[in-house]
Design a protein around this motif. Structure first.
Motif, PDB file in Angstrom:
ATOM      1  N   LYS A   1      19.066  52.422 -24.580  1.00  0.00           N
ATOM      2  CA  LYS A   1      17.779  53.033 -24.938  1.00  0.00           C
ATOM      3  C   LYS A   1      17.988  54.265 -25.806  1.00  0.00           C
ATOM      4  O   LYS A   1      18.750  55.171 -25.448  1.00  0.00           O
ATOM      5  CB  LYS A   1      17.049  53.450 -23.657  1.00  0.00           C
TER       6      LYS A   1
ATOM      7  N   ALA B   1      22.705  42.348 -16.256  1.00  0.00           N
ATOM      8  CA  ALA B   1      23.227  42.111 -14.909  1.00  0.00           C
ATOM      9  C   ALA B   1      22.442  40.958 -14.293  1.00  0.00           C
ATOM     10  O   ALA B   1      21.267  40.757 -14.601  1.00  0.00           O
ATOM     11  CB  ALA B   1      23.072  43.368 -14.065  1.00  0.00           C
TER      12      ALA B   1
ATOM     13  N   ASP C   1      23.313  47.742 -18.931  1.00  0.00           N
ATOM     14  CA  ASP C   1      22.001  47.439 -19.521  1.00  0.00           C
ATOM     15  C   ASP C   1      22.278  46.765 -20.868  1.00  0.00           C
ATOM     16  O   ASP C   1      23.078  47.285 -21.649  1.00  0.00           O
ATOM     17  CB  ASP C   1      21.180  48.743 -19.717  1.00  0.00           C
TER      18      ASP C   1
ATOM     19  N   GLY D   1      14.055  54.638 -18.044  1.00  0.00           N
ATOM     20  CA  GLY D   1      13.520  55.939 -17.657  1.00  0.00           C
ATOM     21  C   GLY D   1      14.178  56.496 -16.400  1.00  0.00           C
ATOM     22  O   GLY D   1      14.705  57.626 -16.406  1.00  0.00           O
ATOM     23  N   ALA D   2      14.173  55.711 -15.317  1.00  0.00           N
ATOM     24  CA  ALA D   2      14.695  56.218 -14.043  1.00  0.00           C
ATOM     25  C   ALA D   2      16.174  56.563 -14.171  1.00  0.00           C
ATOM     26  O   ALA D   2      16.616  57.639 -13.736  1.00  0.00           O
ATOM     27  CB  ALA D   2      14.474  55.174 -12.951  1.00  0.00           C
TER      28      ALA D   2
ATOM     29  N   THR E   1      10.034  51.991 -11.408  1.00  0.00           N
ATOM     30  CA  THR E   1       8.932  51.114 -11.027  1.00  0.00           C
ATOM     31  C   THR E   1       9.404  50.084  -9.997  1.00  0.00           C
ATOM     32  O   THR E   1       8.697  49.805  -9.021  1.00  0.00           O
ATOM     33  CB  THR E   1       8.374  50.424 -12.291  1.00  0.00           C
TER      34      THR E   1
ATOM     35  N   ARG F   1       8.310  55.194 -25.753  1.00  0.00           N
ATOM     36  CA  ARG F   1       7.193  55.519 -24.872  1.00  0.00           C
ATOM     37  C   ARG F   1       7.015  57.032 -24.810  1.00  0.00           C
ATOM     38  O   ARG F   1       7.918  57.787 -25.163  1.00  0.00           O
ATOM     39  CB  ARG F   1       7.389  54.939 -23.472  1.00  0.00           C
ATOM     40  N   THR F   2       5.845  57.411 -24.345  1.00  0.00           N
ATOM     41  CA  THR F   2       5.551  58.831 -24.182  1.00  0.00           C
ATOM     42  C   THR F   2       5.176  59.045 -22.729  1.00  0.00           C
ATOM     43  O   THR F   2       4.316  58.333 -22.211  1.00  0.00           O
ATOM     44  CB  THR F   2       4.357  59.224 -25.069  1.00  0.00           C
ATOM     45  N   TRP F   3       5.826  59.984 -22.086  1.00  0.00           N
ATOM     46  CA  TRP F   3       5.486  60.271 -20.693  1.00  0.00           C
ATOM     47  C   TRP F   3       4.556  61.479 -20.629  1.00  0.00           C
ATOM     48  O   TRP F   3       4.864  62.540 -21.194  1.00  0.00           O
ATOM     49  CB  TRP F   3       6.738  60.578 -19.880  1.00  0.00           C
ATOM     50  N   ALA F   4       3.430  61.275 -19.966  1.00  0.00           N
ATOM     51  CA  ALA F   4       2.550  62.400 -19.661  1.00  0.00           C
ATOM     52  C   ALA F   4       2.606  62.595 -18.155  1.00  0.00           C
ATOM     53  O   ALA F   4       2.574  61.618 -17.392  1.00  0.00           O
ATOM     54  CB  ALA F   4       1.136  62.084 -20.121  1.00  0.00           C
TER      55      ALA F   4
ATOM     56  N   THR G   1       4.075  57.398 -12.882  1.00  0.00           N
ATOM     57  CA  THR G   1       5.392  57.062 -12.333  1.00  0.00           C
ATOM     58  C   THR G   1       6.386  58.208 -12.514  1.00  0.00           C
ATOM     59  O   THR G   1       7.293  58.414 -11.711  1.00  0.00           O
ATOM     60  CB  THR G   1       5.966  55.823 -13.093  1.00  0.00           C
ATOM     61  N   PHE G   2       6.195  58.943 -13.615  1.00  0.00           N
ATOM     62  CA  PHE G   2       7.237  59.853 -14.082  1.00  0.00           C
ATOM     63  C   PHE G   2       7.637  60.887 -13.029  1.00  0.00           C
ATOM     64  O   PHE G   2       8.821  61.108 -12.780  1.00  0.00           O
ATOM     65  CB  PHE G   2       6.793  60.540 -15.371  1.00  0.00           C
TER      66      PHE G   2
HETATM   67  C1  LIG Z   1       4.624  52.614 -23.079  1.00  0.00           C
HETATM   68  C2  LIG Z   1       4.685  53.210 -21.685  1.00  0.00           C
HETATM   69  C3  LIG Z   1       4.181  54.491 -21.464  1.00  0.00           C
HETATM   70  C4  LIG Z   1       4.225  55.040 -20.178  1.00  0.00           C
HETATM   71  N1  LIG Z   1       3.694  56.280 -19.996  1.00  0.00           N
HETATM   72  C5  LIG Z   1       3.748  56.835 -18.766  1.00  0.00           C
HETATM   73  C6  LIG Z   1       3.222  58.142 -18.560  1.00  0.00           C
HETATM   74  O1  LIG Z   1       2.661  58.740 -19.477  1.00  0.00           O
HETATM   75  N2  LIG Z   1       3.347  58.717 -17.340  1.00  0.00           N
HETATM   76  C7  LIG Z   1       3.935  58.054 -16.295  1.00  0.00           C
HETATM   77  O2  LIG Z   1       4.024  58.621 -15.204  1.00  0.00           O
HETATM   78  N3  LIG Z   1       4.407  56.796 -16.456  1.00  0.00           N
HETATM   79  C8  LIG Z   1       4.325  56.180 -17.667  1.00  0.00           C
HETATM   80  N4  LIG Z   1       4.836  54.916 -17.832  1.00  0.00           N
HETATM   81  C9  LIG Z   1       5.364  54.203 -16.644  1.00  0.00           C
HETATM   82  C10 LIG Z   1       6.855  54.526 -16.327  1.00  0.00           C
HETATM   83  O3  LIG Z   1       7.063  55.911 -16.289  1.00  0.00           O
HETATM   84  C11 LIG Z   1       7.776  53.908 -17.338  1.00  0.00           C
HETATM   85  O4  LIG Z   1       7.585  52.521 -17.397  1.00  0.00           O
HETATM   86  C12 LIG Z   1       9.251  54.189 -17.031  1.00  0.00           C
HETATM   87  O5  LIG Z   1      10.005  53.923 -18.180  1.00  0.00           O
HETATM   88  C13 LIG Z   1       9.764  53.369 -15.856  1.00  0.00           C
HETATM   89  O6  LIG Z   1      11.136  53.575 -15.747  1.00  0.00           O
HETATM   90  P1  LIG Z   1      12.086  52.451 -15.151  1.00  0.00           P
HETATM   91  O7  LIG Z   1      13.467  52.952 -15.208  1.00  0.00           O
HETATM   92  O8  LIG Z   1      11.511  51.984 -13.868  1.00  0.00           O
HETATM   93  O9  LIG Z   1      11.902  51.207 -16.151  1.00  0.00           O
HETATM   94  P2  LIG Z   1      12.343  51.128 -17.674  1.00  0.00           P
HETATM   95  O10 LIG Z   1      12.285  52.442 -18.320  1.00  0.00           O
HETATM   96  O11 LIG Z   1      11.540  50.014 -18.252  1.00  0.00           O
HETATM   97  O12 LIG Z   1      13.871  50.693 -17.583  1.00  0.00           O
HETATM   98  C14 LIG Z   1      14.280  49.431 -17.112  1.00  0.00           C
HETATM   99  C15 LIG Z   1      15.619  49.116 -17.788  1.00  0.00           C
HETATM  100  O13 LIG Z   1      16.145  47.921 -17.217  1.00  0.00           O
HETATM  101  C16 LIG Z   1      16.836  47.230 -18.256  1.00  0.00           C
HETATM  102  N5  LIG Z   1      17.072  45.847 -17.866  1.00  0.00           N
HETATM  103  C17 LIG Z   1      16.199  44.821 -17.865  1.00  0.00           C
HETATM  104  N6  LIG Z   1      16.824  43.696 -17.435  1.00  0.00           N
HETATM  105  C18 LIG Z   1      18.102  44.030 -17.177  1.00  0.00           C
HETATM  106  C19 LIG Z   1      19.233  43.319 -16.709  1.00  0.00           C
HETATM  107  N7  LIG Z   1      19.174  42.027 -16.399  1.00  0.00           N
HETATM  108  N8  LIG Z   1      20.392  43.994 -16.535  1.00  0.00           N
HETATM  109  C20 LIG Z   1      20.483  45.312 -16.803  1.00  0.00           C
HETATM  110  N9  LIG Z   1      19.443  46.033 -17.262  1.00  0.00           N
HETATM  111  C21 LIG Z   1      18.269  45.407 -17.447  1.00  0.00           C
HETATM  112  C22 LIG Z   1      15.917  47.404 -19.461  1.00  0.00           C
HETATM  113  O14 LIG Z   1      16.618  47.147 -20.678  1.00  0.00           O
HETATM  114  C23 LIG Z   1      15.493  48.857 -19.303  1.00  0.00           C
HETATM  115  O15 LIG Z   1      16.342  49.732 -20.006  1.00  0.00           O
HETATM  116  C24 LIG Z   1       4.793  54.312 -19.092  1.00  0.00           C
HETATM  117  C25 LIG Z   1       5.267  53.024 -19.335  1.00  0.00           C
HETATM  118  C26 LIG Z   1       5.206  52.474 -20.599  1.00  0.00           C
HETATM  119  C27 LIG Z   1       5.713  51.063 -20.806  1.00  0.00           C
END
Ligand SMILES: Cc1cc2nc3c(=O)[nH]c(=O)nc-3n(C[C@H](O)[C@H](O)[C@H](O)COP(=O)(O)OP(=O)(O)OC[C@H]3O[C@@H](n4cnc5c(N)ncnc54)[C@H](O)[C@@H]3O)c2cc1C
Length: 394
Positions: free
Chosen positions: A45, A119, A41, A18-19, A274, A50-53, A286-287
């Protein structure tokens, strides 16, 4: 996989979820060019996972990607239904597929190198960062690394809760949902012994909606537990599940903790998402913080500055969240009462902006005044004592 390692770039995105997707889109939006970018990665992806609200002002470039948005949402308790008018904000629903598609498009335009491998350690010598694989082989050398791999907080929190949930995307053959009527939180669900539960409904149209059951609390349910809770909530809504199809199931677990997430572990490594503290401890949202930080990173790079965003939330908000989590966890205040008062005694816009971390100190004070004062004072004192004990232990 790329042919010759290590790949030399200006910016490496380690973690492409996501980020990172929002950063890629923001780099494209801000017209950043000539920057050598790599994405590391093991998973590329794509599609719907997932669905972001989230809420925000309408009119940004996410608008065309939204599945739905609402200018009013309901908060429901046993006492009744409160309709929150969000104007000028709106509550929006964004499915992951268009976000990942846009990121892929940006990646192509930026001519980014995709490394489909996990990584391991990052070695930062202050000038360049080496990204190694888990066996210690060098994958990338980068000027800066944006690391969004999931990780635990640096230290365990004094309160460590989880937001955990299951949602069903329900499809109907005939009009079943009210497209105008989104439910933000419906607290009529049976409340767990510790924590708070609620359901919600996000209708895309009158035949398709996300119906979700969520708990904030210390422990997960098992698979059957989530299904039972969702069936119970569907009953409460008067939905006849035999006439509906579950088209998709969405599960998730999000940390809700006052444990610190380190956003700058070394001079040239920035943590995002996160892992970087973008998850609001009191709600799991988080979004919006990810979106804000992605924009700051891209603006900085476009201006030739280091890609270091402002902290996701002001320190005073993290303190308020720590107190709220403590009050909820130690039973100083009931979860339903806590959220009921928050929405009862503040204009919706203030609550939503507070939860996004963008309110002023005066607005924060007003939010604090709306919480049950006596129990919260107990939690403030308990939090202060907990901090002191932790500091002495360290
Ligand atoms: C089902 C779901 C619904 C959500 N809904 C909402 C919402 O409605 N509103 C809101 O504000 N937040 C929501 N969240 C919380 C948050 O927005 C999401 O989790 C968001 O995707 C976080 O982004 P991120 O980049 O931190 O983590 P992620 O999107 O999880 O990305 C992490 C990435 O790291 C990669 N990775 C892992 N290990 C390694 C490695 N060793 N080397 C390289 N890459 C690696 C993974 O493959 C993944 O692609 C939700 C979360 C989930 C799980």
């Amino acid at each position: 996989m790329h042919a010759s390692f290590p790949v030399d770039v200006d910016l490496a995105l380690v973690g492409g979820g996501g980020a990172a997707s929002l950063v890629l889109a923001a780099l494209d939006r801000h017209g950043v060019s000539g920057l050598r970018v790599a994405v590391v990665d093991p998973v590329h992806k794509r599609g719907q996972d997932r669905t972001w609200a989230f809420w925000g002002l309408p009119g940004d470039d996410l608008d065309p990607l939204l599945s739905a948005s609402w200018s009013q949402v309901d908060v429901v308790t046993a006492a009744g239904r409160r309709v929150l008018t969000l104007n000028p904000l709106r509550y929006a629903m964004l499915r992951s597929a268009p976000v990942y598609d846009r990121a892929a498009e940006a990646e192509r335009r930026l001519d980014a190198v995709r490394i489909s491998a996990p990584a391991g350690d990052l070695h930062d010598d202050g000038q360049r960062v080496t990204v190694r694989d888990p066996d210690g082989r060098d994958l990338v050398r980068a000027g800066w690394v944006l690391d969004s791999r999931p990780r635990r907080p640096k230290r365990p929190g004094r309160t460590s809760w989880l937001q955990h949930f299951r949602g069903w995307w329900l499809a109907a053959d005939r009009p079943t949902f009210d497209r105008q009527r989104a439910v933000l939180m419906d607290f009529r669900t049976p409340q767990p012994e510790r924590g708070v539960s609620f359901g919600y409904v996000l209708p895309v149209d009158d035949r398709f909606a996300l119906v979700e059951y969520t708990e904030f609390g210390p422990a997960l349910l098992d698979d059957a537990g989530y299904d039972r809770a969702l069936r119970g909530y569907a009953d409460l809504l008067g939905l006849d599940l035999t006439a509906l199809r579950v088209r998709e199931v969405e599960d998730g677990v999000i940390p809700m903790t006052d444990g610190p997430f380190e956003s700058r572990p070394s001079p040239r490594v920035v943590r995002l998402g996160t892992a970087g503290g973008a998850t609001r401890p009191s709600t799991g949202f988080t979004f919006s913080a990810m979106l804000r930080q992605a924009d700051q990173v891209a603006r900085a790079l476009a201006a030739g500055r280091p890609p270091v965003p402002a902290p996701a939330y002001p320190g005073r908000h993290l303190w308020m969240d720590a107190v709220a989590l403590r009050a909820l966890d130690r039973g100083h205040v009931g979860g339903v009462e806590f959220f009921e008062r928050l929405f009862d005694r503040n204009p919706p816009e203030r609550v939503l902006r507070f939860l996004d971390g963008v309110t002023s100190p005066a607005e924060d004070l007003a939010v604090m005044r709306s919480s049950p004062l006596l129990p919260m004072t107990g939690a403030v004192l308990g939090d202060a004592a907990g901090r002191l004990r932790a500091r002495l232990r360290r």
